[in-house]
Design a protein around this motif. Structure first.
Motif, PDB file in Angstrom:
ATOM      1  N   LYS A   6      30.364  36.978  26.439  1.00  0.00           N
ATOM      2  CA  LYS A   6      29.784  35.644  26.281  1.00  0.00           C
ATOM      3  C   LYS A   6      30.142  34.901  27.552  1.00  0.00           C
ATOM      4  O   LYS A   6      31.317  34.832  27.917  1.00  0.00           O
ATOM      5  N   ILE A   7      29.141  34.372  28.254  1.00  0.00           N
ATOM      6  CA  ILE A   7      29.392  33.736  29.538  1.00  0.00           C
ATOM      7  C   ILE A   7      28.639  32.413  29.653  1.00  0.00           C
ATOM      8  O   ILE A   7      27.519  32.293  29.165  1.00  0.00           O
ATOM      9  N   GLY A  82      20.615  26.295  38.137  1.00  0.00           N
ATOM     10  CA  GLY A  82      19.394  27.088  38.059  1.00  0.00           C
ATOM     11  C   GLY A  82      19.526  28.498  38.612  1.00  0.00           C
ATOM     12  O   GLY A  82      18.700  29.354  38.325  1.00  0.00           O
ATOM     13  N   GLU A  83      20.562  28.758  39.395  1.00  0.00           N
ATOM     14  CA  GLU A  83      20.773  30.105  39.920  1.00  0.00           C
ATOM     15  C   GLU A  83      21.438  30.976  38.867  1.00  0.00           C
ATOM     16  O   GLU A  83      21.963  30.485  37.870  1.00  0.00           O
ATOM     17  N   THR A  84      21.431  32.282  39.105  1.00  0.00           N
ATOM     18  CA  THR A  84      21.959  33.240  38.134  1.00  0.00           C
ATOM     19  C   THR A  84      23.216  33.910  38.676  1.00  0.00           C
ATOM     20  O   THR A  84      23.291  34.269  39.850  1.00  0.00           O
ATOM     21  N   ILE A  85      24.189  34.088  37.791  1.00  0.00           N
ATOM     22  CA  ILE A  85      25.376  34.871  38.117  1.00  0.00           C
ATOM     23  C   ILE A  85      25.458  36.036  37.136  1.00  0.00           C
ATOM     24  O   ILE A  85      24.919  35.980  36.037  1.00  0.00           O
ATOM     25  N   LYS A  86      26.134  37.097  37.555  1.00  0.00           N
ATOM     26  CA  LYS A  86      26.266  38.298  36.729  1.00  0.00           C
ATOM     27  C   LYS A  86      27.739  38.680  36.628  1.00  0.00           C
ATOM     28  O   LYS A  86      28.421  38.819  37.648  1.00  0.00           O
ATOM     29  N   LEU A  87      28.212  38.849  35.404  1.00  0.00           N
ATOM     30  CA  LEU A  87      29.585  39.285  35.161  1.00  0.00           C
ATOM     31  C   LEU A  87      29.534  40.684  34.566  1.00  0.00           C
ATOM     32  O   LEU A  87      28.750  40.943  33.660  1.00  0.00           O
ATOM     33  N   SER A  88      30.353  41.587  35.073  1.00  0.00           N
ATOM     34  CA  SER A  88      30.386  42.951  34.545  1.00  0.00           C
ATOM     35  C   SER A  88      31.818  43.462  34.498  1.00  0.00           C
ATOM     36  O   SER A  88      32.685  42.981  35.216  1.00  0.00           O
ATOM     37  N   TRP A  89      32.042  44.439  33.617  1.00  0.00           N
ATOM     38  CA  TRP A  89      33.354  45.066  33.500  1.00  0.00           C
ATOM     39  C   TRP A  89      33.212  46.569  33.308  1.00  0.00           C
ATOM     40  O   TRP A  89      32.178  47.054  32.877  1.00  0.00           O
ATOM     41  N   VAL A  90      34.282  47.292  33.629  1.00  0.00           N
ATOM     42  CA  VAL A  90      34.379  48.741  33.427  1.00  0.00           C
ATOM     43  C   VAL A  90      35.758  49.004  32.844  1.00  0.00           C
ATOM     44  O   VAL A  90      36.737  48.384  33.259  1.00  0.00           O
ATOM     45  N   ASP A  91      35.855  49.929  31.869  1.00  0.00           N
ATOM     46  CA  ASP A  91      37.172  50.247  31.311  1.00  0.00           C
ATOM     47  C   ASP A  91      37.620  51.649  31.712  1.00  0.00           C
ATOM     48  O   ASP A  91      36.894  52.380  32.367  1.00  0.00           O
ATOM     49  N   ASN A  92      38.832  52.011  31.315  1.00  0.00           N
ATOM     50  CA  ASN A  92      39.417  53.286  31.723  1.00  0.00           C
ATOM     51  C   ASN A  92      38.776  54.499  31.053  1.00  0.00           C
ATOM     52  O   ASN A  92      39.064  55.630  31.423  1.00  0.00           O
ATOM     53  N   LYS A  93      37.883  54.286  30.093  1.00  0.00           N
ATOM     54  CA  LYS A  93      37.165  55.401  29.465  1.00  0.00           C
ATOM     55  C   LYS A  93      35.742  55.524  29.994  1.00  0.00           C
ATOM     56  O   LYS A  93      34.957  56.326  29.493  1.00  0.00           O
ATOM     57  N   GLY A  94      35.388  54.697  30.992  1.00  0.00           N
ATOM     58  CA  GLY A  94      34.061  54.770  31.579  1.00  0.00           C
ATOM     59  C   GLY A  94      33.018  53.875  30.924  1.00  0.00           C
ATOM     60  O   GLY A  94      31.871  53.844  31.358  1.00  0.00           O
ATOM     61  N   ASN A  95      33.402  53.146  29.889  1.00  0.00           N
ATOM     62  CA  ASN A  95      32.479  52.196  29.269  1.00  0.00           C
ATOM     63  C   ASN A  95      32.283  51.019  30.214  1.00  0.00           C
ATOM     64  O   ASN A  95      33.169  50.677  30.983  1.00  0.00           O
ATOM     65  N   ALA A  96      31.123  50.388  30.122  1.00  0.00           N
ATOM     66  CA  ALA A  96      30.823  49.243  30.979  1.00  0.00           C
ATOM     67  C   ALA A  96      29.865  48.309  30.266  1.00  0.00           C
ATOM     68  O   ALA A  96      29.155  48.707  29.342  1.00  0.00           O
ATOM     69  N   ASP A  97      29.862  47.065  30.701  1.00  0.00           N
ATOM     70  CA  ASP A  97      28.917  46.088  30.178  1.00  0.00           C
ATOM     71  C   ASP A  97      28.716  45.024  31.234  1.00  0.00           C
ATOM     72  O   ASP A  97      29.570  44.836  32.120  1.00  0.00           O
ATOM     73  N   SER A  98      27.593  44.330  31.165  1.00  0.00           N
ATOM     74  CA  SER A  98      27.328  43.224  32.073  1.00  0.00           C
ATOM     75  C   SER A  98      26.435  42.211  31.370  1.00  0.00           C
ATOM     76  O   SER A  98      25.716  42.540  30.427  1.00  0.00           O
ATOM     77  N   ARG A  99      26.492  41.007  31.870  1.00  0.00           N
ATOM     78  CA  ARG A  99      25.671  39.932  31.295  1.00  0.00           C
ATOM     79  C   ARG A  99      25.392  38.934  32.410  1.00  0.00           C
ATOM     80  O   ARG A  99      26.252  38.662  33.246  1.00  0.00           O
ATOM     81  N   GLU A 100      24.182  38.404  32.401  1.00  0.00           N
ATOM     82  CA  GLU A 100      23.791  37.388  33.366  1.00  0.00           C
ATOM     83  C   GLU A 100      23.706  36.032  32.687  1.00  0.00           C
ATOM     84  O   GLU A 100      23.406  35.947  31.488  1.00  0.00           O
ATOM     85  N   ALA A 101      23.975  34.978  33.455  1.00  0.00           N
ATOM     86  CA  ALA A 101      23.888  33.624  32.939  1.00  0.00           C
ATOM     87  C   ALA A 101      23.311  32.716  34.009  1.00  0.00           C
ATOM     88  O   ALA A 101      23.605  32.882  35.200  1.00  0.00           O
TER      89      ALA A 101
END
Length: 104
Positions: A6-7, A82-101
């Motif tokens: 949530k961002i 009005g511009e967009t930013i992107k937050l992403s993460w990676v964990d030690n098992k190779g899972n990842a996620d990202s979200r733009e706001a």
């Protein structure tokens, strides 16, 4: 993996404040299962990155010492409403996620 981020980003006075809540178990690898006595394997976020127009605004290396469902907040200049930013993460098992706001 389902959306775990949530961002929000809000610009004020030339500075943008980014706030994020990341849903993640963040296991240290040292706890034991109360029923079986076996160690619960380590599972934690190792890298968090925030980007704006393809450029890194912030990069953090995390480890098992970060709490479950971590909250992240930081301020950055040079990002307009009005511009967009992107937050992403990676964990030690190779899972990842990202979200733009969009910055408000």
């Amino acid at each position: 993996m389902a959306k775990s981020i949530k961002i929000r980003a809000k610009a004020s006075g030339g500075v943008t404040t980014v706030k994020a809540l990341i849903k993640h178990a963040m296991e240290t690898g040292t706890r034991k299962n109360a029923k079986t006595g076996e160690k619960i394997p380590a599972w934690h976020i190792t890298e968090v990155t925030c980007e704006h127009k393809g450029n890194a605004l912030m990069k953090a290396n995390w480890g098992p010492g970060v709490s479950k469902n971590p909250y992240l907040s930081f301020k950055v200049a040079g990002v307009a409403k009005g511009e967009t930013i992107k937050l992403s993460w990676v964990d030690n098992k190779g899972n990842a996620d990202s979200r733009e706001a969009q910055v408000k």
